[in-house]
Design an enzyme around this catalytic site. Structure first.
Site, mmCIF file in Angstrom:
data_model
loop_
_atom_site.group_PDB
_atom_site.id
_atom_site.type_symbol
_atom_site.label_atom_id
_atom_site.label_comp_id
_atom_site.label_asym_id
_atom_site.label_seq_id
_atom_site.Cartn_x
_atom_site.Cartn_y
_atom_site.Cartn_z
ATOM 1 N N ASP A 55 -60.302 -48.958 43.106
ATOM 2 C CA ASP A 55 -61.751 -49.044 43.020
ATOM 3 C C ASP A 55 -62.367 -47.750 43.539
ATOM 4 O OD1 ASP A 55 -64.323 -49.869 42.773
ATOM 5 O OD2 ASP A 55 -64.069 -51.752 43.862
ATOM 6 N N ASP A 56 -62.969 -46.984 42.648
ATOM 7 C CA ASP A 56 -63.666 -45.738 43.011
ATOM 8 C C ASP A 56 -62.703 -44.614 43.418
ATOM 9 O OD1 ASP A 56 -65.797 -47.455 42.649
ATOM 10 O OD2 ASP A 56 -66.739 -47.069 44.591
ATOM 11 N N CYS A 75 -68.160 -50.631 38.557
ATOM 12 C CA CYS A 75 -67.084 -51.634 38.609
ATOM 13 C C CYS A 75 -67.122 -52.690 37.501
ATOM 14 C CB CYS A 75 -67.120 -52.371 39.945
ATOM 15 S SG CYS A 75 -66.847 -51.319 41.366
ATOM 16 N N ARG A 92 -64.321 -53.079 34.439
ATOM 17 C CA ARG A 92 -63.270 -54.102 34.491
ATOM 18 C C ARG A 92 -63.330 -55.022 33.268
ATOM 19 N NH1 ARG A 92 -61.708 -54.327 40.224
ATOM 20 N NH2 ARG A 92 -62.405 -52.261 40.872
ATOM 21 N N LYS A 109 -59.504 -57.486 43.626
ATOM 22 C CA LYS A 109 -60.940 -57.643 43.365
ATOM 23 C C LYS A 109 -61.210 -57.950 41.891
ATOM 24 C CE LYS A 109 -64.971 -54.693 42.896
ATOM 25 N NZ LYS A 109 -65.665 -53.478 43.332
ATOM 26 N N HIS A 123 -64.618 -59.229 40.267
ATOM 27 C CA HIS A 123 -65.949 -58.671 39.942
ATOM 28 C C HIS A 123 -66.391 -58.927 38.505
ATOM 29 C CE1 HIS A 123 -68.973 -55.441 41.508
ATOM 30 N NE2 HIS A 123 -69.482 -56.653 41.400
ATOM 31 N N SER A 161 -67.535 -56.992 45.139
ATOM 32 C CA SER A 161 -67.207 -55.787 45.908
ATOM 33 C C SER A 161 -67.133 -56.055 47.405
ATOM 34 C CB SER A 161 -68.238 -54.691 45.637
ATOM 35 O OG SER A 161 -68.107 -54.246 44.317
ATOM 36 N N HIS A 210 -62.989 -48.254 47.634
ATOM 37 C CA HIS A 210 -64.444 -48.495 47.605
ATOM 38 C C HIS A 210 -64.912 -48.613 49.052
ATOM 39 C CE1 HIS A 210 -68.139 -50.842 46.898
ATOM 40 N NE2 HIS A 210 -68.034 -50.625 45.603
ATOM 41 N N ASP A 270 -61.114 -47.727 38.427
ATOM 42 C CA ASP A 270 -62.186 -48.344 37.626
ATOM 43 C C ASP A 270 -63.356 -47.410 37.336
ATOM 44 O OD1 ASP A 270 -63.331 -48.333 40.187
ATOM 45 O OD2 ASP A 270 -64.372 -50.227 39.853
ATOM 46 N N ASN A 271 -63.498 -46.357 38.119
ATOM 47 C CA ASN A 271 -64.567 -45.358 37.889
ATOM 48 C C ASN A 271 -64.358 -44.219 38.880
ATOM 49 O OD1 ASN A 271 -66.326 -47.941 39.314
ATOM 50 N ND2 ASN A 271 -66.275 -46.009 40.436
ATOM 51 N N LYS A 313 -69.035 -41.368 40.281
ATOM 52 C CA LYS A 313 -69.418 -42.749 39.977
ATOM 53 C C LYS A 313 -70.892 -42.877 39.589
ATOM 54 C CE LYS A 313 -69.665 -47.247 42.336
ATOM 55 N NZ LYS A 313 -69.142 -48.043 43.464
HETATM 56 MG MG MG Z 1 -65.634 -49.131 41.250
#
Ligand code: MG
Length: 468
Positions: A37-38, A77, A81, A133, A135, A158, A236, A288-289, A309
């Site tokens: 995540d991130d 996110c 996803r 996660k 989301h 998150s 994240h 994811d980003n 992001k």
């Molecule tokens: Mg993310």
């Protein structure tokens, strides 16, 4: 007598080996997706980071394929996803809109009618487990166990949501590289199936615990085809690392967190080797980003890419991606285009399952590239954010018609004149060459127009309020 026994055991042993080898070759491959995540494009050793140590991911890349131009379908996110799970742009599956992502007060989620990767694999009776996660909706009808997963252990949204007092992480983190958050200030639930088993989740140990659960699942299901989706809630913000990793990285807390993820990826790969199923298991690692740059040293790095992001610059949507499958994935570096959107068609191809044909997919089959028999069929990427088409990439060219300011969630800017970049010669999107190439600008504008006319947006699932 002893010789006879040895002979019998030898023959039995051969027989056992032969039958297990036969069943392995007939069996479709296991699929493991480890998602961060991130995590930024520049945050791994094998993607050029000088201070974060990622020996396990570096080895995975050396043994597998490292993709340098691999994209997510959105720079935040939830929509990202949703695209991975369905092979469809968020504008088609409803997981984008005026809101960027789902929140604890959201009543929507990924529509149950969407076909997800685990639902695809149920055609071949895969065991499907998710650890991390989600989301994509926290109400029962949207949770992983309603969307194709047999088991779920993780947080539903998150890790910075459900704040309960304490110092504001945003301000503290941005000012102080040494700030370590208090997990009790984020009342995020940890769930097993549809039950909350811990609240607030102890995020200090969460990377290790997701991995332990995933490894146990692999051990339990090793005799049948399985799909493991392991989306870490790190890195994240707020950042958490277990004691073993805290204070160890030259890069500070963010580095500790990524190094813990790396060690845990190593444990998954070691387990596959130990169980001797590594030659029948495709493992993909991605993010994811891009990095959350407004958190300064608590956010990651997109390396040479512009922004992060929340933006449709390369730093927002190009992510560090590795594929690994010893004996199958051809080792090397791939500079062609690929996307998380492509996992639907790719997994369907590798497992001989049928991707849905009753709806529009945005998914290309990357299997020939993975197996070393052909180039990537993906030649373009459309950059959508908040239900708006901002940019398109075609070959090396990228045209922006709208953009966000380089720090995420900045104001949207509608450009008075489109900007054109050659993102292979100019990886940082620094030099607008629209005036020199009007014919390319026109061609890419026409592509965007044709693409938009092909979109029938679904209801904005992010905008649905919680039921009373
Ligand atoms: Mg993310």
């Amino acid at each position: 007598m002893r010789l006879f026994l040895i002979c019998v055991l030898f023959v039995l042993g051969l027989g056992t080996n032969r039958s297990s080898a036969a069943s392995t070759s007939e069996r479709p491959p296991n699929i493991v997706i480890i998602f961060c995540d991130d995590l930024g494009w520049g945050d791994l050793g094998c993607f050029g980071n000088p201070t974060i140590r990622t020996p396990n991911l570096d080895r995975m890349a050396a043994e597998g394929q490292r993709w340098t131009q691999f994209y997510v379908a959105a720079p935040v996110c939830t929509p990202s996803r949703a695209a991975l799970m369905t092979g469809r742009l968020p504008i088609r599956n409803g997981m984008t809109g005026k809101r960027a992502v789902l929140f604890p007060n959201s009543g929507g989620g990924l529509r149950p009618e969407e076909i997800t990767l685990p639902e695809l694999l149920k055609q071949k009776n895969y065991a499907t487990g998710m650890f991390g996660k989600w989301h994509l909706g926290h109400l029962p009808k949207y949770l992983p166990t309603s969307q194709g997963f047999d088991t779920y252990f993780g947080i539903p949204y998150s890790n910075d949501m459900d704040k309960v007092g304490g110092p504001g992480y945003r301000a503290e983190a941005a000012k102080d590289p040494d700030y370590y958050p208090n997990a009790a200030h984020f009342n995020v639930p940890l769930m097993r199936g549809m039950e909350i088993i811990e609240r607030p989740a102890d995020q200090n140990t969460i990377t290790r615990r997701y991995t332990e659960e995933a490894i146990q699942f692999i051990r339990d299901k090793k005799d049948q085809p399985f799909f493991v989706y392991l989306p870490h809630s790190m890195p994240h913000i707020p950042l958490f690392a277990s004691e073993e990793f805290r204070g160890k990285s030259k890069r500070g807390l963010y580095g500790d967190v990524v190094e813990e993820i790396d060690a845990n990826v190593g444990k998954v790969l070691d387990t596959l080797r130990e169980l001797k199923i590594e030659e029948n298991t495709l493992v993909m690692f991605s993010s994811d980003n891009g990095p959350w740059l407004s958190f300064e040293t608590h956010g990651g790095s997109a390396g040479a890419l512009r922004a992060g992001k929340g933006t449709t610059f390369e730093g927002g949507q190009r992510v560090p991606t590795i594929f690994w499958w010893p004996g199958k994935v051809k080792p090397g570096i791939v500079h062609e285009l690929g996307s998380t959107l492509d996992m639907m068609a790719t997994v369907a191809s590798l497992t001989s399952t049928n991707a849905p044909t009753d709806r529009k997919l945005d998914s290309y089959n990357l299997a020939p590239t993975l197996l070393g028999t052909g180039g990537s069929p993906r030649k373009e990427m459309f950059y959508w954010t908040n239900a708006e088409l901002h940019a398109v990439r075609s070959g090396p060219w990228k045209l922006h018609v709208k953009m966000r300011e380089p720090i995420n969630y900045g104001k949207e800017v509608v450009l008075s004149k489109p900007e054109l970049y050659h993102v292979e010669r100019d990886i940082s999107e620094s030099y607008n060459v629209a005036d020199q190439h009007p014919e390319i600008v026109d061609r890419l504008l026409a592509m965007m127009k044709a693409h938009q006319s092909d979109i029938e947006p679904h209801e904005d699932m992010l905008a649905i309020p919680l039921p009373n």
